[in-house]
Design an enzyme around this catalytic site. Sequence first.
Site, PDB file in Angstrom:
ATOM      1  N   SER A 583       0.849  -1.197   0.000  1.00 39.33           N
ATOM      2  CA  SER A 583       0.000   0.000   0.000  1.00 39.33           C
ATOM      3  C   SER A 583       0.875   1.232   0.000  1.00 39.33           C
ATOM      4  O   SER A 583       2.006   1.210   0.508  1.00 39.33           O
ATOM      5  CB  SER A 583      -0.912   0.010   1.235  1.00 39.33           C
ATOM      6  OG  SER A 583      -1.565   1.263   1.372  1.00 39.33           O
ATOM      7  N   TYR A 596      -2.636  -0.271  10.614  1.00 38.31           N
ATOM      8  CA  TYR A 596      -2.603  -0.653   9.204  1.00 38.31           C
ATOM      9  C   TYR A 596      -1.324  -0.155   8.534  1.00 38.31           C
ATOM     10  O   TYR A 596      -0.631  -0.904   7.845  1.00 38.31           O
ATOM     11  CB  TYR A 596      -3.832  -0.078   8.492  1.00 38.31           C
ATOM     12  CG  TYR A 596      -3.919  -0.418   7.021  1.00 38.31           C
ATOM     13  CD1 TYR A 596      -4.357  -1.663   6.609  1.00 38.31           C
ATOM     14  CD2 TYR A 596      -3.581   0.521   6.058  1.00 38.31           C
ATOM     15  CE1 TYR A 596      -4.447  -1.987   5.259  1.00 38.31           C
ATOM     16  CE2 TYR A 596      -3.670   0.227   4.707  1.00 38.31           C
ATOM     17  CZ  TYR A 596      -4.102  -1.038   4.307  1.00 38.31           C
ATOM     18  OH  TYR A 596      -4.182  -1.340   2.977  1.00 38.31           O
TER      19      TYR A 596
END
Length: 706
Positions: A583, A596
């Site tokens: 990501s 995250y």
Amino acid sequence: MSVSTNTFKHVSYLWDDAKAAAMEGDEVALLIYRSNLLGADLRLTNYGGGNTSCKAMAKDPLTGELKEIMWVKGSGGDLGTLKKSGLAALYVDRLRSLEYKYRGIEHEDEMVELFNHCIYDLSSKAPSIDTPLHGFLPFKHIDHLHPDAAIAIAAAKDGKQITQELFNGTIGWVQWQKPGFDLGLQLRQCLRDNPGIRGIMLGSHGLFTWGNTAYESYINTLEVIERCAQYIEDNLGKKGPVFGGARIESLPKEERLQKAAALAPILRGFCSSQTKMIGHFTDDERVLQYINSKDLDRLAPMGTSCPDHFLRTKISPLVLNLQPGEDVSNITAVKEKLAPQYDDYRKMYQQYYNTCKHPNSPAIRDANPVVHLYPGVGMFTFAKDKQTARVAAEFYINAINVMRGSEAISEYTSLPRQEAFNIEYWLLEEAKLQRMPKPKPLSGRIALITGSAGGIGKAIAKKFADEGACVIINDINTERMQGAMAEFQQTYGRDTAAASLLDVTKEDTIEKALDEAALAFGGVDIIVNNAGISTSKPLVDHSIEDWDKLYDILVKGQFLVSKAGVKVLRKQGFGGDIINIVSKNSVVAGPNNAGYGSAKAAQAHLTRLLAAELGPDKIRVNTVNPDAVIADSNIWAGGWAEGRAKAYGITVEELPAYYAKRTLMNEAILPADIANACYAFVGGFLDKSTGNILNVDGGVAAAFVR
């Protein structure tokens, strides 16, 4: 009037009077119908094997004169799925007049070009080499099949005598001859010498049967094959146990599959020395009876008899020098034991080529074995794609059936080596191979994409399948996985995908998925760590459970899947790819993202660590960094969208436009964009790139890593 289905025990009677009646008067439609019925029963003919024909009157498009036209299955194709587009249509009188141009068997191949001068329907399929075999027989409907029961008699040492006695002279016999114009003339002569016969047995090859109508031909074919099969059944065991009886016993089913899954990647590595191969495994009872038998060592080196069998299974199988209960977990020891066998097989094949080649023979092809027999365990076949590997296994089972039948009634004989070579390296077969489509970039590759039943994972799996790869569909949800598998089978057919439940946090499910890959396709080449979860909360609202779940799925999951996958890649020994879907959050700091974002950073660095460690194994490890993939993505479930919207001070509905607007290119990111990035790494142009990060975010300056 149809016969009772009870008439037949060894073949399937599938004729439907109502369906046939609707085609009355259309001989071509009835030919296709009959062909599909025959092709649906593998006891009658094997995949792609055999051909059928009909002769009917039609108007010449130039003169309007009625002419006799023969419709015959064209080159390639399969009887079970035959359509009108798969037929060749030729003027019968023109085809027969080619006899006056025929210069003898030494000039056999030049006749194929002359078939073009006989074509009636210019849009029909190219005629096959078997065209004259149908053309020189006078019957309206003809079936040429390769039934195991008939070939067992045709390949028996005294097959001609058995045929004569079994059918009281009503089936003719033509000794082995390579298919072509000369064989067509021999069939005609056999009929002239034996008027009134109902069929002809071709030595070591197959069967010709016929009738004046489609139904008569169909029934005649079934009756002849039924009698052959019954004769073999009546004689099984009279000479002694089948294949001389059992020499060893099979392992229990579960142990066979465990052994096969452990061994398949090693075998794939050996037989991919020239071209990357896809595998197939079967422990069919017919295979086990044969490979466990006392006669295996005598029969296996003989090879097959029917040309269709031989073309797909090679000159002979490789019988693995392994005991059923042998430990195959020591990769080095197993490779050291098998390496000399593969060397010997390649030398044998080279000698076969050198001894039998002609001045104009095509260059030697891949010298690795197709069929691998592991007594007590099963049979592995390897080929350029899954369908070819699976069909090779089906053909070798046909060959086993033939050997069993021949041995029961007489003694099995195979094609002489020179005749086998003349088929395998036939210039017409070579031309057919040269006309085949160029392999797709990922042909021969096998991919395991975690979480591939939906969202980004499914998009990657589809992209890889589009480019020729086999894929392992997996998910933690059975219903979702089955739905994705059904979609893949509908789109790509039965040979592109396999499925397995996989939870990336549980080693046993990972091992099971990789075992499924090994059993279905022979191993794995590409591992995409895509399965993920997202949680967006302020630090003080983050629970230990939230933190552990993120790290278990994202970091631990990537670690466990990569670890298990590398073991398979090393067994194969020709490298591979690991791609980690990470990501932009791995490098960009933002609010409400401690768990995250830090887990994604750990994933990104694990990529670099593995790239550094696995380079000597030719295993490339790279990262794709997506951002804001909203469409069809599971990432927005579980409160992530709400959390990000809150962090940015907007509504959930405004998120797509917000994400697009913040990119330099003002673009929304789709799952297909991530799939394309993954393909860029494995498609062949970046074979010397590892440890890289490819951003797919529309351009987020804060995520630039250099």
